[in-house]
Design a protein around this motif. Structure first.
Motif, PDB file in Angstrom:
ATOM      1  N   GLY A   1       0.805  -1.219   0.000  1.00 49.36           N
ATOM      2  CA  GLY A   1       0.000   0.000   0.000  1.00 49.36           C
ATOM      3  C   GLY A   1       0.838   1.269   0.000  1.00 49.36           C
ATOM      4  O   GLY A   1       0.295   2.367   0.025  1.00 49.36           O
ATOM      5  N   LYS A   2       2.156   1.117  -0.040  1.00 47.13           N
ATOM      6  CA  LYS A   2       3.044   2.276   0.000  1.00 47.13           C
ATOM      7  C   LYS A   2       3.389   2.757  -1.411  1.00 47.13           C
ATOM      8  O   LYS A   2       3.330   1.980  -2.371  1.00 47.13           O
ATOM      9  CB  LYS A   2       4.328   1.916   0.746  1.00 47.13           C
ATOM     10  N   ASP A   3       3.752   4.036  -1.501  1.00 45.77           N
ATOM     11  CA  ASP A   3       4.162   4.585  -2.788  1.00 45.77           C
ATOM     12  C   ASP A   3       5.335   3.785  -3.336  1.00 45.77           C
ATOM     13  O   ASP A   3       6.289   3.468  -2.613  1.00 45.77           O
ATOM     14  CB  ASP A   3       4.585   6.053  -2.630  1.00 45.77           C
ATOM     15  N   PHE A   4       5.260   3.476  -4.620  1.00 46.40           N
ATOM     16  CA  PHE A   4       6.319   2.683  -5.232  1.00 46.40           C
ATOM     17  C   PHE A   4       7.513   3.541  -5.614  1.00 46.40           C
ATOM     18  O   PHE A   4       7.373   4.627  -6.178  1.00 46.40           O
ATOM     19  CB  PHE A   4       5.814   1.975  -6.477  1.00 46.40           C
ATOM     20  N   THR A   5       8.715   3.035  -5.308  1.00 44.30           N
ATOM     21  CA  THR A   5       9.966   3.579  -5.829  1.00 44.30           C
ATOM     22  C   THR A   5      10.838   2.381  -6.191  1.00 44.30           C
ATOM     23  O   THR A   5      10.522   1.233  -5.852  1.00 44.30           O
ATOM     24  CB  THR A   5      10.712   4.455  -4.801  1.00 44.30           C
ATOM     25  N   TYR A   6      11.962   2.660  -6.865  1.00 48.54           N
ATOM     26  CA  TYR A   6      12.846   1.549  -7.232  1.00 48.54           C
ATOM     27  C   TYR A   6      13.728   1.093  -6.068  1.00 48.54           C
ATOM     28  O   TYR A   6      14.587   0.236  -6.246  1.00 48.54           O
ATOM     29  CB  TYR A   6      13.668   1.925  -8.462  1.00 48.54           C
TER      30      TYR A   6
ATOM     31  N   ASP B   1      11.962  -0.099  -3.569  1.00 53.11           N
ATOM     32  CA  ASP B   1      10.967  -0.998  -2.993  1.00 53.11           C
ATOM     33  C   ASP B   1      11.555  -2.409  -2.883  1.00 53.11           C
ATOM     34  O   ASP B   1      12.277  -2.859  -3.775  1.00 53.11           O
ATOM     35  CB  ASP B   1       9.729  -1.010  -3.893  1.00 53.11           C
ATOM     36  N   PRO B   2      11.253  -3.139  -1.798  1.00 51.58           N
ATOM     37  CA  PRO B   2      11.766  -4.507  -1.636  1.00 51.58           C
ATOM     38  C   PRO B   2      11.368  -5.458  -2.756  1.00 51.58           C
ATOM     39  O   PRO B   2      12.039  -6.480  -2.972  1.00 51.58           O
ATOM     40  CB  PRO B   2      11.143  -4.947  -0.297  1.00 51.58           C
ATOM     41  N   CYS B   3      10.295  -5.147  -3.497  1.00 46.26           N
ATOM     42  CA  CYS B   3       9.882  -6.054  -4.569  1.00 46.26           C
ATOM     43  C   CYS B   3      10.786  -5.960  -5.795  1.00 46.26           C
ATOM     44  O   CYS B   3      10.742  -6.834  -6.671  1.00 46.26           O
ATOM     45  CB  CYS B   3       8.433  -5.784  -4.970  1.00 46.26           C
ATOM     46  N   VAL B   4      11.600  -4.914  -5.878  1.00 45.08           N
ATOM     47  CA  VAL B   4      12.496  -4.752  -7.026  1.00 45.08           C
ATOM     48  C   VAL B   4      13.692  -5.677  -6.855  1.00 45.08           C
ATOM     49  O   VAL B   4      14.382  -5.656  -5.839  1.00 45.08           O
ATOM     50  CB  VAL B   4      12.966  -3.294  -7.164  1.00 45.08           C
ATOM     51  N   GLU B   5      13.918  -6.506  -7.852  1.00 45.50           N
ATOM     52  CA  GLU B   5      15.008  -7.480  -7.813  1.00 45.50           C
ATOM     53  C   GLU B   5      16.002  -7.200  -8.941  1.00 45.50           C
ATOM     54  O   GLU B   5      15.829  -6.274  -9.725  1.00 45.50           O
ATOM     55  CB  GLU B   5      14.432  -8.894  -7.949  1.00 45.50           C
TER      56      GLU B   5
END
Length: 335
Positions: free
Chosen positions: A294-299, A301-305
Motif C-alpha cells: 500500500g506504500k508509494d512505489f519507488t525503485y 521498494d523490496p519487490c524490485v530485484e
C-alpha cells in the motif's frame, strides 16, 4: 516544433551527437551495403518533447523539462507515393541491435520505419541498472510526438502509422493505446496498430481497459523472468472481455529478448533491475503504489530485484517473424 536538420546544423556544437550519428549512417551505407540493402533513403529528425515524471504524466501535467529527442526515418527501396510506417520504440538498453534488425526486416516488407531515440537527447545511454532515471510513461509522450511528425509528412500515409516497441518500449506501445492517455497527451491522429514485444503489465492504471479499437498484438516468452508474461495474460483477458482486438502470442521456453539473433548464449544481467515480483496500481493524484504494502512505489521498494535473463530462442523468433509479417501485411493491406 518538428525539424529536419541541414548539414550546417549537424556541424555545430549543439548537434555534435547528430554529426557523429550521420557519420555512422554514411559509414554503414558506404562500407556495409549488404546489411541495409533494403533501405532506399534515410532522414534524421529532431522532435521537441518534455520529460515528465509518471505522476505528472498521469495527472495530465505539461510542465516537465523541455527536451529535444531524435528519430531516424528509413524508407524501403520500393517506390510509393505514400508509405506506411512503423515507429520502433527501444527498451531500457537504448536503440539496441535487435531494433535495427527488425527495422531491416520491416523495410523488406516495403514498409518504412521510424526509429525513435528517447535516451540520447536526455543524456541517457541505458537505464537497465537504474530505472528511476526516466519515468516509465515519459516515452509515451515521445511516441505521440513522433506520430505528430509522421502524420504531417508528405511521404507518409497518416492512416497507416503503427507503433512497435520492445520491453520498456513494449510497455510504451501497449499503454499508448489507452484513450485516457491519448486525451491527456495524445495527437489528433491515432496509431493504426500496436505491436508490443515482451512488455511489463504489472501496473493497473485507471481506465486501462478503455483502449482504442485498433488491433493490439503482444509477443512474449513463457520463460521471461524480466517481465513475466503472467500479468500480460490477465491484462489481455480483461481487454478481451470488453471485445477489444487484442492477441497475445506466447512462446514456451522463450526468455526476454528472444528475438535477438546475436545472443548466442543466455546472459544474466546481474545488475539490471526487474519489477517481476511487484504488483502496482494507480491511486488518486496519479500516485503508483505497491499493491501488497500500500506504500508509494519507488525503485528502492523490496519487490524490485536484479538479475534477469536475456536469451535468443530460434523457434520463438521464427514464429514471430511469420506472425508479424502476416499482421503487418493485413494491417497495411500490402500486396
Amino acid at each position: 516544433m518538428l525539424k529536419f536538420m541541414s548539414w550546417k546544423e549537424y556541424s555545430c556544437g549543439e548537434y555534435s551527437y547528430y554529426a557523429a550519428f550521420l557519420f555512422f549512417i554514411i559509414f554503414n551505407l558506404v562500407f556495409i551495403k549488404p546489411v541495409i540493402a533494403d533501405v532506399g533513403r534515410i532522414e534524421l529528425y529532431t522532435i521537441q518533447s518534455i520529460t515528465l515524471t509518471d505522476q505528472q504524466f498521469l495527472m495530465g501535467k505539461k510542465n516537465g523539462n523541455p527536451v529535444t529527442i531524435s528519430g531516424e526515418l528509413r524508407y524501403p527501396r520500393k517506390i510509393m507515393k505514400k508509405y506506411p510506417v512503423i515507429v520502433l520504440v527501444h527498451g531500457s538498453g537504448g536503440v539496441s541491435g535487435y531494433v535495427d534488425d527488425w527495422a531491416q526486416e520491416i523495410n523488406k516488407m516495403g514498409v518504412a520505419v521510424f526509429i525513435l531515440d528517447s535516451f540520447t537527447g536526455r543524456g541517457l545511454y541505458k537505464v537497465n541498472n537504474d530505472q528511476s532515471k526516466l519515468g516509465r510513461l515519459a516515452m509515451i509522450f515521445d511516441a505521440y510526438r513522433a506520430l505528430d511528425l509522421l502524420a504531417e509528412h508528405n511521404r507518409v500515409d497518416p492512416k497507416k502509422i503503427a507503433i512497435m516497441g520492445f520491453s520498456r518500449g513494449g510497455q510504451v506501445t501497449l499503454y499508448s493505446s489507452m484513450k485516457r492517455f491519448q486525451r491527456l497527451h495524445g495527437s489528433k491522429h491515432e496509431f493504426s496498430g500496436y505491436i508490443a514485444f515482451y512488455p511489463s503489465c504489472i501496473t493497473q492504471y485507471k481506465e486501462e481497459q478503455e483502449v482504442v479499437d485498433n488491433p493490439i498484438r503482444i509477443f512474449h516468452g513463457g520463460a521471461d523472468n524480466y517481465n513475466p508474461v503472467v500479468t500480460c495474460r490477465a491484462f489481455v483477458n480483461r481487454l478481451k472481455k470488453d471485445g477489444k482486438d487484442v492477441v497475445l502470442h506466447e512462446y514456451p521456453n522463450a526468455h526476454h529478448v528472444f528475438d535477438y539473433t546475436k545472443l548466442v548464449k543466455p546472459i544474466v544481467l546481474k545488475k539490471a533491475q526487474t519489477t517481476r515480483a511487484c504488483r502496482l496500481k494507480e491511486v488518486d493524484e496519479g500516485v503508483i503504489v505497491n499493491v501488497k504494502s500500500g506504500k508509494d512505489f519507488t525503485y528502492n521498494d523490496p519487490c524490485v530485484e536484479r538479475g534477469p535473463t536475456i536469451a535468443f530462442n530460434r523457434a520463438a523468433y521464427d514464429k514471430t517473424k511469420q506472425e508479424l509479417s502476416n499482421f503487418i501485411s493485413s494491417l497495411f493491406q500490402l500486396l
